[in-house]
Write an enzyme that holds these catalytic residues in place. Structure first.
Site, PDB file in Angstrom:
ATOM      1  CG  HIS A 169      -1.874  -1.162   1.220  1.00  0.00           C
ATOM      2  ND1 HIS A 169      -2.352  -1.739   2.372  1.00  0.00           N
ATOM      3  CD2 HIS A 169      -2.445  -1.852   0.192  1.00  0.00           C
ATOM      4  CE1 HIS A 169      -3.173  -2.730   2.072  1.00  0.00           C
ATOM      5  NE2 HIS A 169      -3.244  -2.818   0.750  1.00  0.00           N
ATOM      6  CD  GLU A 172      -0.771   0.788   4.413  1.00  0.00           C
ATOM      7  OE1 GLU A 172      -0.022  -0.190   4.603  1.00  0.00           O
ATOM      8  OE2 GLU A 172      -2.004   0.679   4.253  1.00  0.00           O
ATOM      9  CG  HIS A 262       0.812  -3.376   5.458  1.00  0.00           C
ATOM     10  ND1 HIS A 262       0.012  -3.073   4.380  1.00  0.00           N
ATOM     11  CD2 HIS A 262       1.351  -4.588   5.195  1.00  0.00           C
ATOM     12  CE1 HIS A 262       0.056  -4.064   3.505  1.00  0.00           C
ATOM     13  NE2 HIS A 262       0.872  -4.998   3.973  1.00  0.00           N
ATOM     14  CD  GLU A 338      -1.320  -2.922   9.377  1.00  0.00           C
ATOM     15  OE1 GLU A 338      -1.041  -1.724   9.117  1.00  0.00           O
ATOM     16  OE2 GLU A 338      -1.877  -3.683   8.563  1.00  0.00           O
TER      17      GLU A 338
END
Length: 379
Positions: A169, A172, A262, A338
């Site tokens: 992504h 990110e 991410h 994350e």
């Protein structure tokens, strides 16, 4: 009153200027090309020194993750090296959801972004510097639909096959700052963490899986609107050549451990997501992930386990997501790391919030945790 000007026609730039009145502006975030995702912004403001600017980004109730805006402060820099936070407030009832950013610049140009950008030029510098290090091989896996290379760096002489990959992504950007920290560690011939990992492992590192989306200023998709982290079950040359090439190389090498890096829009914490719910789940397989999670939790106060994603029911994992596919396909200990766009709720740093510097420091802690995970498994 000085009139400000706003520009975004540069690498990863993304904003629509609706109106400018003196030192105030109304803005909107364009959607990713051929997709419905809108959240990433990156633009430049030029104008007089010392007078506060007011920037209103409107229509955010229709953004990809509206929960990302409350308690969020925009990133700002005047030299594009050091990124601080600009005081920001979110009003869900103003013009379809509006983030108001206020900042008094000390120079004639300021840069604002959803998170500190990681440019394609910096990416190429990162890859080139790492590739020039002793014992590092560069593999050009494929080219994207926009014609950019997908580069992988390999190093280490051990038998464990370790995959680290980031920025599926593209908005990110935390993920590539993490990669910079990881590569600085791994290419340092005197670093004991690097020496241990290169002894135990063969490392396969893809610092940016989605250069097309990165350059275009996308949040979540590549140049043709594909969310790469939903393509791992059936990647294709016309929609997701990036995943097709990475997964094919994984099939060649095998995978024992994998981390997909991410950022998360809404949750103010660093956390891991595992592979609960895959068809082949066993408690013994899952314990390998939980053991790594416990090690990392012990190593750094920037990591925690209270906040995170809900676990899918047994047999209901989405195998289009890389962590699930890799765990199922290879029996690997796979995980998604994350990092937040916001500051950490339980360990805040108000000047910068979660920052590039903290991403890089976290990377070394993740690698050190991997050393412990490997060495304790070996007895």
């Amino acid at each position: 009153m000085t009139q400000i000007a706003i520009d975004a026609a540069f690498d990863s730039g993304n904003i629509e200027v609706l109106s400018v009145d003196g030192r105030s502006a109304r803005l909107a975030i364009p959607k990713d090309h051929m997709a419905e995702f809108a959240q990433w912004f990156h633009f430049r403001v030029s104008g007089g020194i010392g007078e506060e600017v007011e920037l209103k980004i409107t229509g955010l109730s229709e953004s990809a993750f509206p929960g990302g805006w409350p308690n969020y402060d925009a990133c700002v820099s005047e030299d594009r090296e050091y990124w601080a936070r600009a005081a920001s407030t979110y009003d869900k009832d103003e013009e379809g959801g509006t983030l108001t950013i206020r900042y008094a610049p000390t120079s004639n140009v300021s840069w604002f972004a959803y998170f500190a950008p990681y440019s394609m030029e910096r990416h190429h510098d990162l890859v080139s510097e790492a590739a020039a290090s002793e014992g590092v091989d560069l593999v050009r896996l494929t080219t994207t639909l926009d014609g950019q290379p997908i580069d992988m760096l390999q190093m280490g002489e051990g038998g464990k096959q370790v995959w680290l990959y980031a920025r599926q992504h593209p908005g990110e950007t935390q993920a590539e700052w993490w990669m910079e920290g990881a590569l600085e560690c791994l290419t340092d011939p005197t670093d004991p963490v690097a020496r241990a990992l290169r002894k135990h492992c063969r490392l396969h590192i893809v610092p940016n899986c989605n250069p097309d989306g990165s350059r275009r200023g996308h949040l979540r998709t590549n140049g043709v609107g594909t969310n790469l982290n939903r393509e791992w079950a059936e990647p294709s040359a016309d929609k997701s050549p990036e995943v097709l090439a990475i997964r094919a190389k994984m099939d060649e090498t095998g995978v024992d451990y994998a981390m997909d890096v991410h950022g998360d829009e809404a949750i103010p914490a660093v956390f891991l997501a595992g592979y609960e719910g895959i068809p082949s789940w066993t408690d013994a397989h899952g314990e390998e992930f939980y053991r790594y999670q416990r090690i990392l939790d012990r190593r750094t106060p920037d990591f925690q386990t209270k906040l995170g994603y809900p676990k899918p029911p047994t047999g209901r994992a989405n195998l289009g997501i890389s962590t699930n596919q890799v765990a199922e396909r290879f029996g690997a200990c796979a995980m998604t790391l994350e990092m937040p766009y916001k500051d950490l709720a339980d360990f805040p740093e108000p000047e910068q919030g979660w920052s590039p510097e903290r991403c890089k420091l976290l990377a070394r802690e993740c690698l050190a945790a991997l050393v412990e995970w490997l060495e304790t498994a070996e007895g």
